[in-house]
Scaffold this motif. Structure first.
Motif, PDB file in Angstrom:
ATOM      1  N   THR A   1       1.031  -1.373   0.112  1.00 15.88           N
ATOM      2  CA  THR A   1      -0.150  -0.444   0.305  1.00 15.88           C
ATOM      3  C   THR A   1       0.776   1.247   0.058  1.00 15.88           C
ATOM      4  N   GLY A   2       2.059   0.877  -0.113  1.00 12.32           N
ATOM      5  CA  GLY A   2       2.976   1.779   0.096  1.00 12.32           C
ATOM      6  C   GLY A   2       3.172   3.209  -1.627  1.00 12.32           C
TER       7      GLY A   2
ATOM      8  N   LYS B   1       0.407   4.837  -4.012  1.00 14.02           N
ATOM      9  CA  LYS B   1      -0.492   5.584  -4.212  1.00 14.02           C
ATOM     10  C   LYS B   1      -1.877   5.798  -4.943  1.00 14.02           C
TER      11      LYS B   1
ATOM     12  N   ALA C   1       1.346   9.883  -7.842  1.00 11.68           N
ATOM     13  CA  ALA C   1       1.601   9.196  -7.303  1.00 11.68           C
ATOM     14  C   ALA C   1       1.343   7.925  -7.108  1.00 11.68           C
TER      15      ALA C   1
ATOM     16  N   ILE D   1       7.820   1.858  -4.011  1.00 12.45           N
ATOM     17  CA  ILE D   1       8.149   2.450  -2.726  1.00 12.45           C
ATOM     18  C   ILE D   1       8.684   1.471  -2.261  1.00 12.45           C
ATOM     19  N   GLU D   2       8.325   0.387  -2.261  1.00  4.58           N
ATOM     20  CA  GLU D   2       9.089  -0.751  -0.279  1.00  4.58           C
ATOM     21  C   GLU D   2      10.149  -0.874  -1.473  1.00  4.58           C
TER      22      GLU D   2
ATOM     23  N   LEU E   1      18.279   2.738   4.022  1.00  6.29           N
ATOM     24  CA  LEU E   1      17.667   3.596   3.273  1.00  6.29           C
ATOM     25  C   LEU E   1      18.390   3.632   1.694  1.00  6.29           C
TER      26      LEU E   1
ATOM     27  N   GLN F   1      15.866   8.606  -0.054  1.00  8.02           N
ATOM     28  CA  GLN F   1      14.812   8.574   0.904  1.00  8.02           C
ATOM     29  C   GLN F   1      15.305   9.623   2.025  1.00  8.02           C
TER      30      GLN F   1
ATOM     31  N   CYS G   1       2.600  11.749  -1.922  1.00  4.30           N
ATOM     32  CA  CYS G   1       2.783  11.967  -3.383  1.00  4.30           C
ATOM     33  C   CYS G   1       4.140  11.688  -3.561  1.00  4.30           C
ATOM     34  N   THR G   2       4.702  11.083  -2.175  1.00  2.38           N
ATOM     35  CA  THR G   2       5.565  10.376  -2.001  1.00  2.38           C
ATOM     36  C   THR G   2       6.672   9.790  -3.009  1.00  2.38           C
TER      37      THR G   2
ATOM     38  N   LEU H   1       9.483   9.584  -5.151  1.00  6.14           N
ATOM     39  CA  LEU H   1      10.657   9.222  -5.003  1.00  6.14           C
ATOM     40  C   LEU H   1      10.873   7.753  -5.987  1.00  6.14           C
TER      41      LEU H   1
END
Lengths: 165, 760
Positions: free
Chosen positions: A36-37, A39, A49, A77-78, A86, A90, A104-105, A109
């Protein structure tokens, strides 16, 4: 609609999911895999996102259907941190306040990560191009640019290459 | 205290690692066993009577656990920001496109969609009321039957405006129009409701006001507030639109009806059609001045299109009127505030809360006045600017106003204002360059006479770690970081030792809403008060143990210090001793924002008295052929009183300016006959990275004397306020054409007056 099996690699792990073929990669990641990281900000490819790496390129995962990633490799993202450490981006995102609400990160990222994978000395223009599809309502993008520049400098320093500035 | 170790330093937010690794959970990320998908059915019409509403088919569908209409709401069927006039689910008449008529909870999204489709509604479309000027006329059809369309009409007068205008050398009169603007937070509104072990209702809510949510959910469920719990997970932005409740009440109702957990998350289109927008306003404005440029009077009539329901229209108009004179000395002011019901989108809070519309007007007027008098825009602002001790037309005396002129002067210096004519004004035949400034004030805090309080609970454990419980919602603005910094600073420990529990009404005292740039001040003070109580206990214990006079002791960098020098005892040692000996390191505080009582004649209701001052200067390039405006440079000078968290302060300024550029140039919800034409992020044009120049900023730190922690004041709203008028004035400077309507799109910029010369 029947479900179909999709097998692909996500964050270095081979996975197999069963999903209806009209489900998006975003849905598969969040719904089937619990990642769920990533979005959902619009479901229409406007906000960025949901950006993930697909075979080395950033894509809006809401614009990719699940079956399209069969046999592919996805990084979310994960998957940016490795061995619990990291990625420099990050860290610099946190240090420079490159996010406020953080929604939005994940996409932002990953877009920046995709840039630095190809180019560890990006110009301001190149950074703007890399995040041109990522919408951030909080930061005004200034801190994101700073975070990318700092991370790029760290990556260059870590490589110990000549000509670093 | 000695110099700050943590306050004023750049520090990553607590929770930063969760965000950059994707672990931070927002409402849409919450997963629970048996979680149902909730959905709402909306009106396809801007105004219609419901002739029939039959949900029986939907209720009987397999996989559908609840279908509710107004008839199924156990308690009050209304939102309650201020007036209870907006139904949660419509009874007999839909009054705007975002009115909901039914809610469903089903086993999955597809089933929920099918259930919505199976609900039978027969509408009788009614002619809508869409023009606020027509709606104001006597005898106009009523948007809410039995209620006057003019929901608010207030006149405020100070001095003698007519006499001042009559005596003036120059009078400038214009009508301005502003647009519906959309907050466009990235995480859509959401709520996750569930039935808890005691039969009460718990709701995870993406909100700005968890305790007000709790009240509203309890009210709708006819349940005592003690049985309702609201938890804020991470929140993906709000900017005012999550101040009033949205779907979290429905999530609670559905969970109660289904007796199962329910997920209710708006989609983007739904979000844009339903939540409050920035009020579009029509403002008639008259400025009167002497030939030397001294302001004599301001007269304004503000008409706001409120949409059908009240929401925060009174409060927004009140703030608009409070600041309509700008940061200027002007004694004769008349402002008429009119809120009108229509069948257009509902309106309410959006960063700035009425002040951006006011600033667009008063700062445009200032440049028009300067032009008419042949004065420099900087000089006329300095001539009229408020200072410390200035009594405003509201009756408020400005206790610290140095930043008004300091920000103007600093911004002018940064862009070399006096040398701007040396810059190339026609870099190409079709391009024109211009410079414009705007300076503003905006209050921080709710205002005199309003309940403006916050509490925290702070506890230090035996190992020296600290838990801080606060009801202040952090939507990204950074209050969690500010509170952690203040606690760490006062207790002499590192940021990593402080854990802030995100707002949870079962654990956290009420901190009020995160709005009005207030939390850093009021929750900040609450943290300091609670931390001082614990610090006091620790130092008393340390004095007893070391036999050293208490006033020589302090806590810093995890240690006791004696005359500033580190002692062998650590804060952790002291915490352990306190635990063993039974001295509780637990403190609760409740702080009320204080207004001085020695100012008897504050006549404007709910006046704010701590002011955010700032100046922005824009350099723009206008393409005379396409009408496109590029912001080439933007200088921003803001006063923060004192920066607690510089990353957050600069972030607020940068983000506010980006929103301001959108408000100035591109952002507009286009509404025709009550129907929004562009409810998507594709067609509602928000600035992306390429649209924002490299911002040039300076933060002043002029300590705020009133009720502000360490002199710090809220600054979150001010950055969006001067941007649009600064750009407007720069466009005027570039093409010699004043604009009186937002946004300043190509259609409005064109035709450029002397652009004939560029044609082939």
């Amino acid at each position: 609609m029947g479900e179909m099996n999709i097998e692909f690699n996500v964050n270095g792990k081979q996975v197999r999911v069963s999903a209806e073929p009209n489900k998006t990669l975003l849905y598969v990641l969040r719904g089937n895999l619990g990642l769920t990281g990533t979005k959902d900000g619009c479901s229409s490819g406007d906000c960025g996102a949901c950006v993930v790496m697909l075979d080395g390129r950033p894509v809006n995962s809401c614009m990719v259907l699940g079956p399209q990633v069969e046999g592919s490799s996805v990084v979310t993202i994960e998957g940016l941190a490795s061995n619990g450490e990291l990625h420099p981006l990050q860290r610099t995102f946190g240090e420079t306040w490159a996010f406020q609400c953080g929604f939005c990160t994940p996409g932002m990222l990953v877009s920046c990560y995709a840039l630095l994978e190809l180019n560890d000395h990006p110009s301001r223009e190149e950074i703007l191009t890399a995040i041109a599809g990522n919408f951030c309502r909080c930061t005004g993008y200034q801190a994101v640019i700073k975070a990318v520049e700092q991370a790029a400098a760290e990556l260059r320093a870590a490589k110990g290459g000549a000509g670093n500035d | 205290m000695t110099e700050s170790a943590i306050v004023g330093q750049w520090t990553a937010a607590p929770g930063a690692e969760e965000i950059v690794t994707g672990k931070a959970r927002y409402c849409p990320d919450i997963q629970l066993p048996g979680l149902l998908c909730g959905k709402l059915l909306y009106s396809p019409h801007a105004r219609a009577r419901i002739r029939k509403l039959d949900v029986r088919k939907a209720r009987n569908m397999p996989g559908v656990f609840a279908v509710i209409t107004h008839a199924d709401i156990p308690g009050e069927n209304s939102y309650l920001y201020a007036e209870p006039d907006q139904p949660l689910l419509v009874v007999d008449e839909v009054r705007f496109q975002g009115d909901a008529v039914a809610a469903v909870a089903a086993v999955d999204e597809r089933t929920a969609d099918a259930a919505l489709a199976a609900i039978e509604v027969e509408y009788q479309e009614l002619p809508g009321i869409f023009d606020p000027l027509e709606a104001m006329q006597p005898g106009a059809d009523q948007v809410v039957q039995g209620e006057d369309n003019v929901m608010m009409s207030q006149m405020y007068r100070a001095g003698d405006v007519e006499a001042a205008i009559a005596s003036a050398d120059v009078v400038i009169e214009n009508t301005y129009r502003t647009q519906w603007a959309e907050q466009a937070f990235l995480e859509m509104e959401g709520g996750v409701g569930l039935v808890d072990d005691e039969g009460g209702i718990t709701v995870y809510s993406s909100c700005q006001a968890p305790h007000r949510d709790r009240m509203q959910i309890a009210r709708a469920l006819a349940m005592p507030e003690s049985m309702v719990r609201v938890i804020t997970p991470y929140i993906g932005g709000a900017f005012g639109a999550k101040d009033e409740a949205h779907v979290q009440i429905h999530a609670g109702l559905l969970a109660h009806a289904a007796q199962r957990p329910v997920h209710l998350i708006r989609e983007r289109r739904e979000s844009m059609l339903t939540h409050v927008k920035r009020h579009p306003m029509i403002i008639d404005y008259t400025t009167a001045a002497t030939k030397e440029g001294k302001l004599l009077a301001v007269k304004a009539r503000v008409i706001a299109d409120a949409g059908p329901y009240t929401n925060s229209t009174h409060e927004v108009l009140n703030k608009c009127g409070e600041f309509i004179g700008g940061p200027y000395k002007v004694e004769n002011v008349e402002v008429e505030k009119i809120g009108v019901r229509t069948n257009n989108p509902i309106t309410g809070a959006f960063r700035g809360f009425g002040a951006p519309q006011a600033a667009f007007v008063y700062e445009s007027q200032m440049d028009d006045l300067a032009r008419k008098l042949g004065m420099d825009p900087l000089a006329i602002r300095l001539l009229n600017g408020v200072e410390t001790g200035t009594k405003m037309y509201t009756g408020v005396v400005i206790r610290e106003g140095t930043a008004m002129k300091a920000s103007l002067n600093k911004a002018a210096e940064m862009i070399e204002w006096e040398k701007r004519d040396q810059v190339e004004r026609r870099p190409a035949r079709h391009l024109r360059r211009g410079f414009g400034m705007a300076t503003i004030l905006k209050g921080s805090g709710l205002g005199r006479g309003l309940a403006d309080h916050a509490g925290v609970v702070l506890e230090m454990h035996r190992d020296g770690s600290v838990v801080l419980q606060s009801g202040a919602a952090d939507m990204g603005q950074g209050i969690v970081t500010v509170m952690a910094q203040l606690a760490a600073e006062r207790l002499g420990i590192g940021m990593s030792s402080v854990r802030v529990v995100r707002a949870d009404t079962a654990k956290s005292p009420d901190a009020g809403a995160s709005c009005a740039s207030r939390q850093a001040m009021v929750s900040g003070n609450a943290v300091l008060e609670a931390a001082d109580t614990i610090r006091d206990t620790l130092l008393t214990m340390a004095a007893g143990k070391t036999k050293i006079a208490r006033d020589r002791l302090d806590l810093k960098a995890g240690r006791l210090t004696v005359d500033g020098e580190p002692h062998e005892l650590t804060v952790k040692d002291l915490a352990l001793r306190a635990g063993i000996w039974g001295y509780p390191l637990h403190a609760e505080s409740l702080v009320h924002f204080e207004y001085p009582t020695d100012v008897p004649d504050v006549t404007y209701r709910f006046s704010q008295e701590v002011f955010q001052f700032c100046t922005q200067i824009a350099q723009v390039l206008v393409d005379c052929e396409t009408g496109q405006v590029t912001v080439e440079r933007l200088i921003a000078v803001h006063d923060a009183g004192k920066m607690i968290n510089p990353g957050g302060v600069y972030g607020q300024i940068e983000g506010g300016i980006a929103q301001g550029i959108g408000y100035a140039l591109t952002e507009e919800l286009i509404v025709k006959e009550g129907h929004t034409q562009n409810p998507s992020l594709e067609n509602y044009v928000i600035p992306m990275a390429f649209d924002i120049p490299e911002l040039e900023m300076e933060v002043l730190e002029i300590p705020e004397p009133l009720g502000a922690p360490l002199g710090a004041k809220g600054i979150a709203e001010s950055p969006i306020i001067p941007t649009a008028p600064a750009i407007r004035n720069a466009i005027y400077d570039a093409i010699d054409k004043p604009l009186y309507e937002l946004p300043m799109t190509a259609e409005r910029v064109l035709p450029v007056p002397d652009a004939g010369s560029i044609r082939h």
